[in-house]
Design a protein around this motif. Sequence first.
Motif, PDB file in Angstrom:
ATOM      1  N   ILE A  74       0.790  -1.299   0.017  1.00  0.00           N
ATOM      2  CA  ILE A  74      -0.216   0.025   0.006  1.00  0.00           C
ATOM      3  C   ILE A  74       0.775   1.343  -0.014  1.00  0.00           C
ATOM      4  N   THR A  78       1.169   3.740  -3.015  1.00  0.00           N
ATOM      5  CA  THR A  78       0.493   4.941  -2.799  1.00  0.00           C
ATOM      6  C   THR A  78       1.585   6.291  -3.166  1.00  0.00           C
ATOM      7  N   LYS A 112      -3.005   3.131  -8.629  1.00  0.00           N
ATOM      8  CA  LYS A 112      -4.074   3.468  -7.781  1.00  0.00           C
ATOM      9  C   LYS A 112      -4.585   2.336  -7.391  1.00  0.00           C
ATOM     10  N   VAL A 113      -5.325   1.433  -8.449  1.00  0.00           N
ATOM     11  CA  VAL A 113      -5.951   0.302  -7.973  1.00  0.00           C
ATOM     12  C   VAL A 113      -5.193  -0.702  -7.406  1.00  0.00           C
ATOM     13  N   HIS A 114      -3.825  -0.945  -7.585  1.00  0.00           N
ATOM     14  CA  HIS A 114      -3.019  -1.768  -6.916  1.00  0.00           C
ATOM     15  C   HIS A 114      -3.286  -1.532  -5.369  1.00  0.00           C
ATOM     16  N   ALA A 115      -2.892  -0.094  -5.075  1.00  0.00           N
ATOM     17  CA  ALA A 115      -2.940   0.175  -3.563  1.00  0.00           C
ATOM     18  C   ALA A 115      -4.561  -0.043  -2.979  1.00  0.00           C
ATOM     19  N   LYS A 116      -5.662   0.188  -3.663  1.00  0.00           N
ATOM     20  CA  LYS A 116      -6.853  -0.300  -3.227  1.00  0.00           C
ATOM     21  C   LYS A 116      -7.028  -1.779  -3.087  1.00  0.00           C
ATOM     22  N   LEU A 117      -6.542  -2.408  -4.016  1.00  0.00           N
ATOM     23  CA  LEU A 117      -6.648  -3.777  -4.002  1.00  0.00           C
ATOM     24  C   LEU A 117      -5.819  -4.468  -2.593  1.00  0.00           C
ATOM     25  N   TYR A 118      -4.708  -3.843  -2.584  1.00  0.00           N
ATOM     26  CA  TYR A 118      -3.834  -4.392  -1.280  1.00  0.00           C
ATOM     27  C   TYR A 118      -4.701  -3.955   0.110  1.00  0.00           C
ATOM     28  N   LYS A 119      -5.223  -2.628   0.081  1.00  0.00           N
ATOM     29  CA  LYS A 119      -6.167  -2.498   1.444  1.00  0.00           C
ATOM     30  C   LYS A 119      -7.236  -3.337   1.277  1.00  0.00           C
ATOM     31  N   GLU A 120      -7.865  -3.534   0.209  1.00  0.00           N
ATOM     32  CA  GLU A 120      -8.924  -4.745   0.455  1.00  0.00           C
ATOM     33  C   GLU A 120      -8.351  -6.061   1.087  1.00  0.00           C
TER      34      GLU A 120
END
Length: 163
Positions: A74, A78, A112-120
């Motif tokens: 993340i 980011t 941006k998508v990768h960070a969101k997926l890691y958070k998820e």
Amino acid sequence: MENKTLKNLMEAFAGESQANRKYLAYSKKAEAEGNTNAAKLFKAAADAETIHALKHFEVAGQIGSTADNLKDGIEGETYEFEEMYPGFLETAEAEGNKAAVRTFTYAMEAEKVHAKLYKEALENIDQKEEVFYYLCPICGNIEKAMPEKCNICGVDGSKFIKY
């Protein structure tokens, strides 16, 4: 006192990681030119460099728990979309390098998508239900379902690679 071996391990990790990607690019080029043997050699060398990089990273103590690794992912993604790529984009635009603008934009949006997926994934770390991911081979976007087309670069969804 500085730990020179740790510094060397991390420098070796970076170098081997870059060699991996460079040799993969060379392999694709050789394949496109019909040089099958050179393509296979570059691919084998790329895999060898990956073996080296992963061992250096492990010995350097850089692999934590899955939760720690997701947090690191993340943070890294980011940084890339908030700080690194905006500056790169500004320079490429100022220099009129349209190809660099495109590749930096694709990467920035995908990060941006990768960070969101890691958070998820971190929020659902105990989930046992299998999740599939679909990778755009053009821009690096990752989706959890195969799209009709990539929302970053527009490539047809049938080209996505399933993981």
